[in-house]
Design an enzyme around this catalytic site. Sequence first.
Site, mmCIF file in Angstrom:
data_model
loop_
_atom_site.group_PDB
_atom_site.id
_atom_site.type_symbol
_atom_site.label_atom_id
_atom_site.label_comp_id
_atom_site.label_asym_id
_atom_site.label_seq_id
_atom_site.Cartn_x
_atom_site.Cartn_y
_atom_site.Cartn_z
ATOM 1 N N LYS A 163 0.812 -1.153 -0.223
ATOM 2 C CA LYS A 163 0.111 0.042 0.215
ATOM 3 C C LYS A 163 0.902 1.498 -0.089
ATOM 4 O O LYS A 163 0.485 2.057 -0.717
ATOM 5 C CB LYS A 163 -0.936 -0.125 1.291
ATOM 6 C CG LYS A 163 -2.111 -0.966 1.221
ATOM 7 C CD LYS A 163 -2.661 -1.346 2.352
ATOM 8 C CE LYS A 163 -3.828 -2.449 2.114
ATOM 9 N NZ LYS A 163 -4.503 -2.877 3.674
ATOM 10 N N GLN A 215 -4.511 -1.298 9.661
ATOM 11 C CA GLN A 215 -4.403 -2.662 8.958
ATOM 12 C C GLN A 215 -5.110 -3.716 10.090
ATOM 13 O O GLN A 215 -4.748 -3.913 11.168
ATOM 14 C CB GLN A 215 -2.966 -2.898 8.733
ATOM 15 C CG GLN A 215 -2.673 -4.202 7.944
ATOM 16 C CD GLN A 215 -3.315 -4.175 6.652
ATOM 17 O OE1 GLN A 215 -3.119 -3.531 5.937
ATOM 18 N NE2 GLN A 215 -4.152 -5.504 6.374
ATOM 19 N N ASP A 233 -10.835 3.153 4.148
ATOM 20 C CA ASP A 233 -11.282 1.792 4.134
ATOM 21 C C ASP A 233 -12.769 1.509 4.139
ATOM 22 O O ASP A 233 -13.199 0.411 3.652
ATOM 23 C CB ASP A 233 -10.718 0.875 5.277
ATOM 24 C CG ASP A 233 -9.405 -0.121 4.814
ATOM 25 O OD1 ASP A 233 -9.121 -0.195 3.553
ATOM 26 O OD2 ASP A 233 -8.667 -0.364 5.754
#
Length: 296
Positions: free
Chosen positions: A52, A96, A119
Amino acid sequence: MAEILDGRKIASAMREDIRRETERLAGRGVRPGLAVILVGEDPASVSYVTAKEKALEEAGMFSLDRRLPESAAEEELIRLVEECNADPRVDGILVQLPLPKHINEERVLLSIHPSKDADGFHPFNLGKLMLGQDSFYPCTPYGIIKLLAAAGVGTRGRHVVIVGRSPTVGKPLANLLLGKGEGGDATVTVCHSATDGLARHTRQADILIAAAGKAGLITADMVKPGALVIDVGVNRIPDASKKKGFRLRGDTDFEGLQSVASKITPVPGGVGPMTITMLLYNTLKAAKARGRQSGQ
Ligand code: NAP
């Protein structure tokens, strides 16, 4: 032979557009930025975070790398998220997952300001998605919608069967496909581990989406001839001949499906590259909103 839907190629074209828009925005003083927070050193999570951050750099975005030890307290993580909420350089925040067992994931995701929810996992944004309103959509489901659109596959009136009902993939994807208009208007069936007669359902699909996390679950006899198959699964299969000691396999019998499906995504190189692309897309979207607010 089924046509391979090349997620890398589609993602790469989208990333080039995102890079150009990022450059334009940065030229006006608004460089899109994402805070990437990792707790612990789980090898899969480390490799996702590394990928990422590389993608952010290639897109010309600002990336704020924050790491906490496995033993970090929940409050410490929430304080870090709150710092990022207040940081004007940060347009999006990514924590994460999965988090260590002693940390309540729900509390942490709730602490991310919905306007920085790159997200798309905050209940506020998921609620808006369900209502058919614009919000930050979760990256994997949204990436699948974009992949279908880029491949010229319409969803209107099609029967889509999704195997998997997780809050990060199956459920938001079902809601996107049920939405009105482009990328939606599908008739959706969602299957899960308690579904009776899975094959009976999957064989009805015009578009079959496998997101169960079970290697090779979908075999040729479970697919209607001519169906399009999207394989979301990423399963690590031990393989001593590989440097890393494993190879990746999807949720479908990729070889077996070649003779029955019309189109299919490979693993790796299908949905995965789209997921990271949508993270960049959401970060850019948040930065554009900041630009509008500051009149730039
Ligand atoms: P998850 O949270 O474990 O959910 C799996 C879902 O599949 C659950 O709803 C489960 O049912 C269902 N399921 C499991 N076994 C089944 C079976 N035999 N028959 C029918 N349904 C079954 O997983 P996830 O996070 O959604 O991820 C799914 C897969 O996609 C994983 O392999 C993951 O690594 C991969 N993934 C890939 C990307 C990418 O970017 N490529 C992104 C996210 C996830 P229950 O709800 O009843 O337990």
